[in-house]
Motif scaffolding. Structure first.
Motif, PDB file in Angstrom:
ATOM      1  N   PRO A 179     -85.304 -33.026  38.065  1.00 51.60           N
ATOM      2  CA  PRO A 179     -85.950 -34.220  38.618  1.00 51.60           C
ATOM      3  C   PRO A 179     -87.167 -33.860  39.478  1.00 51.60           C
ATOM      4  CG  PRO A 179     -83.557 -34.353  38.863  1.00 51.60           C
ATOM      5  CD  PRO A 179     -83.856 -32.978  38.353  1.00 51.60           C
ATOM      6  N   GLN A 180     -87.098 -32.707  40.156  1.00 52.64           N
ATOM      7  CA  GLN A 180     -88.141 -32.336  41.110  1.00 52.64           C
ATOM      8  C   GLN A 180     -89.409 -31.781  40.456  1.00 52.64           C
ATOM      9  OE1 GLN A 180     -85.039 -31.237  40.991  1.00 52.64           O
ATOM     10  NE2 GLN A 180     -83.996 -31.678  42.904  1.00 52.64           N
ATOM     11  N   ASN A 181     -89.312 -31.215  39.248  1.00 50.57           N
ATOM     12  CA  ASN A 181     -90.517 -30.564  38.694  1.00 50.57           C
ATOM     13  C   ASN A 181     -91.067 -31.259  37.459  1.00 50.57           C
ATOM     14  OD1 ASN A 181     -88.809 -29.815  36.626  1.00 50.57           O
ATOM     15  ND2 ASN A 181     -88.889 -27.605  37.016  1.00 50.57           N
ATOM     16  N   LEU A 182     -90.421 -32.306  36.987  1.00 43.95           N
ATOM     17  CA  LEU A 182     -90.888 -32.874  35.719  1.00 43.95           C
ATOM     18  C   LEU A 182     -92.271 -33.508  35.835  1.00 43.95           C
ATOM     19  CD1 LEU A 182     -90.701 -36.150  34.648  1.00 43.95           C
ATOM     20  CD2 LEU A 182     -88.459 -35.817  35.567  1.00 43.95           C
ATOM     21  N   ALA A 183     -92.602 -34.084  36.982  1.00 46.29           N
ATOM     22  CA  ALA A 183     -93.923 -34.715  37.129  1.00 46.29           C
ATOM     23  C   ALA A 183     -95.020 -33.662  36.986  1.00 46.29           C
ATOM     24  CB  ALA A 183     -94.017 -35.417  38.474  1.00 46.29           C
ATOM     25  N   GLU A 184     -94.783 -32.512  37.583  1.00 48.01           N
ATOM     26  CA  GLU A 184     -95.761 -31.416  37.504  1.00 48.01           C
ATOM     27  C   GLU A 184     -95.893 -30.928  36.056  1.00 48.01           C
ATOM     28  OE1 GLU A 184     -97.761 -30.451  39.628  1.00 48.01           O
ATOM     29  OE2 GLU A 184     -98.181 -28.305  39.526  1.00 48.01           O
ATOM     30  N   ALA A 185     -94.773 -30.809  35.359  1.00 47.95           N
ATOM     31  CA  ALA A 185     -94.807 -30.367  33.957  1.00 47.95           C
ATOM     32  C   ALA A 185     -95.610 -31.344  33.106  1.00 47.95           C
ATOM     33  CB  ALA A 185     -93.377 -30.246  33.418  1.00 47.95           C
ATOM     34  N   VAL A 186     -95.418 -32.630  33.333  1.00 54.88           N
ATOM     35  CA  VAL A 186     -96.121 -33.653  32.533  1.00 54.88           C
ATOM     36  C   VAL A 186     -97.597 -33.696  32.904  1.00 54.88           C
ATOM     37  CG1 VAL A 186     -96.268 -36.142  32.090  1.00 54.88           C
ATOM     38  CG2 VAL A 186     -94.048 -35.018  32.142  1.00 54.88           C
ATOM     39  N   ARG A 187     -97.876 -33.535  34.184  1.00 58.37           N
ATOM     40  CA  ARG A 187     -99.276 -33.566  34.626  1.00 58.37           C
ATOM     41  C   ARG A 187    -100.063 -32.432  33.964  1.00 58.37           C
ATOM     42  NH1 ARG A 187    -102.514 -31.141  37.954  1.00 58.37           N
ATOM     43  NH2 ARG A 187    -100.980 -29.724  38.828  1.00 58.37           N
ATOM     44  N   GLY A 201     -93.250 -36.562  26.244  1.00 55.76           N
ATOM     45  CA  GLY A 201     -91.815 -36.664  26.465  1.00 55.76           C
ATOM     46  C   GLY A 201     -91.267 -35.429  27.148  1.00 55.76           C
ATOM     47  N   VAL A 202     -90.106 -35.601  27.758  1.00 54.85           N
ATOM     48  CA  VAL A 202     -89.430 -34.488  28.430  1.00 54.85           C
ATOM     49  C   VAL A 202     -87.985 -34.413  27.931  1.00 54.85           C
ATOM     50  CG1 VAL A 202     -90.837 -34.390  30.521  1.00 54.85           C
ATOM     51  CG2 VAL A 202     -88.976 -36.054  30.391  1.00 54.85           C
ATOM     52  N   ASP A 203     -87.501 -33.197  27.851  1.00 56.99           N
ATOM     53  CA  ASP A 203     -86.164 -32.957  27.313  1.00 56.99           C
ATOM     54  C   ASP A 203     -85.433 -32.042  28.290  1.00 56.99           C
ATOM     55  OD1 ASP A 203     -83.959 -32.478  25.729  1.00 56.99           O
ATOM     56  OD2 ASP A 203     -85.025 -31.282  24.234  1.00 56.99           O
ATOM     57  N   ARG A 241     -84.865 -41.529  36.536  1.00 53.65           N
ATOM     58  CA  ARG A 241     -85.666 -42.229  37.569  1.00 53.65           C
ATOM     59  C   ARG A 241     -86.992 -41.512  37.808  1.00 53.65           C
ATOM     60  NH1 ARG A 241     -81.066 -43.041  40.689  1.00 53.65           N
ATOM     61  NH2 ARG A 241     -81.497 -41.153  41.874  1.00 53.65           N
ATOM     62  N   ALA A 242     -86.915 -40.196  37.917  1.00 53.60           N
ATOM     63  CA  ALA A 242     -88.136 -39.412  38.171  1.00 53.60           C
ATOM     64  C   ALA A 242     -89.095 -39.517  36.990  1.00 53.60           C
ATOM     65  CB  ALA A 242     -87.767 -37.952  38.439  1.00 53.60           C
ATOM     66  N   ALA A 243     -88.534 -39.527  35.784  1.00 57.92           N
ATOM     67  CA  ALA A 243     -89.388 -39.635  34.590  1.00 57.92           C
ATOM     68  C   ALA A 243     -90.091 -40.986  34.556  1.00 57.92           C
ATOM     69  CB  ALA A 243     -88.551 -39.439  33.332  1.00 57.92           C
TER      70      ALA A 243
END
Ligand SMILES: O=C(O)c1ccccc1N[C@@H]1O[C@H](COP(=O)(O)O)[C@@H](O)[C@H]1O
Length: 219
Positions: A170-178, A184-186, A208-210
């Motif tokens: 949850p904490q790093n997905l925004a950075e990965a997408v940015r 999409g994220v898996d 929620r984070a996604a």
């Protein structure tokens, strides 16, 4: 465009229900015996029925033969086949033709050179999934909870939808997408309390984070 969220490695009715209720777009079932998330055909059939079109059912396989895929088609009737092994371009094409389902090819990434395979797979797959390359001695090619250098995808020009995975939380997905601009994220390990044991609260937190990163996604 909304970020697609796939929760992978679901193996119980309770955690599948949590993922569906929290709004997962794709739910993944692992058919690979060495994985702690492996489900039998019977369990896959049971969980598949529970989905009731609320999300896309993804069958994860690793270098599966036709007989295995036939059995999975019969049990789960997946909406997407995730090929997470060393399937060649020809094999991906063959599976797509034989089984008539969209194919998501996992591409392991550790260095820029790993992206050289993309034109071949992009010609035959429906979607690419970038995952961290597993160490040579790993018991499985994914689901290890380790990220790769997302900057390797920074200048990616791929004319195909793609997702990113490997060590997401949850904490790093925004950075990965940015950084990757993935559509999409898996996730698997990042929503578990122990290998193969999904944690409902972490599933909800990840989704929620996604949803909060929606505006960052372009593909
Ligand atoms: O989840 C597994 O056990 C698995 C086994 C074999 C191949 C892939 C597997 N999972 C996929 O691996 C990535 C990353 O997972 P994680 O979040 O780092 O644990 C993801 O795409 C899963 O679908």
């Amino acid at each position: 465009m909304s970020l697609l969220v796939k929760i992978c490695g679901l193996s119980t009715r309770e955690t599948l229900q949590t993922a569906l209720d929290a709004g997962a777009d794709m739910v993944g079932f692992v058919f690979f015996p060495p994985s702690p998330r492996h489900v039998s055909l019977e369990t896959g059939r049971d969980l598949g029925r529970q989905v009731k079109k609320r999300a896309l059912k993804v069958a994860l396989t690793v270098d599966a033969d036709d007989a295995t895929l036939d059995n999975i088609m019969d049990a789960l009737s997946p909406d997407i086949l995730q090929l997470h092994g060393q399937e060649s371009v020809a094999r991906v094409r063959d599976i797509k033709q034989k089984f008539g389902r969209p194919v998501m090819k996992a591409v392991p990434v550790a260095s820029a050179g790993d992206l050289a395979v993309l034109p071949g797979y992009a010609a035959v797959a429906d979607r690419i999934l970038f995952d961290a390359r597993a160490p040579k001695d790993a018991t499985r090619p994914g689901g290890l909870g380790t990220p790769f250098d997302w900057h390797l995808l920074e200048n990616l020009a791929l004319d195909l939808p793609y997702m990113v995975s490997g060590g997401l939380q949850p904490q790093n997905l925004a950075e990965a997408v940015r950084i990757t601009r993935a559509g999409g994220v898996d996730i698997s390990s990042g929503v578990e309390s122990a290998p193969g044991v999904k944690d409902p609260e972490l599933i909800k937190a990840f989704i929620r984070a996604a949803r909060a990163t929606r505006e960052l996604s372009v593909r």
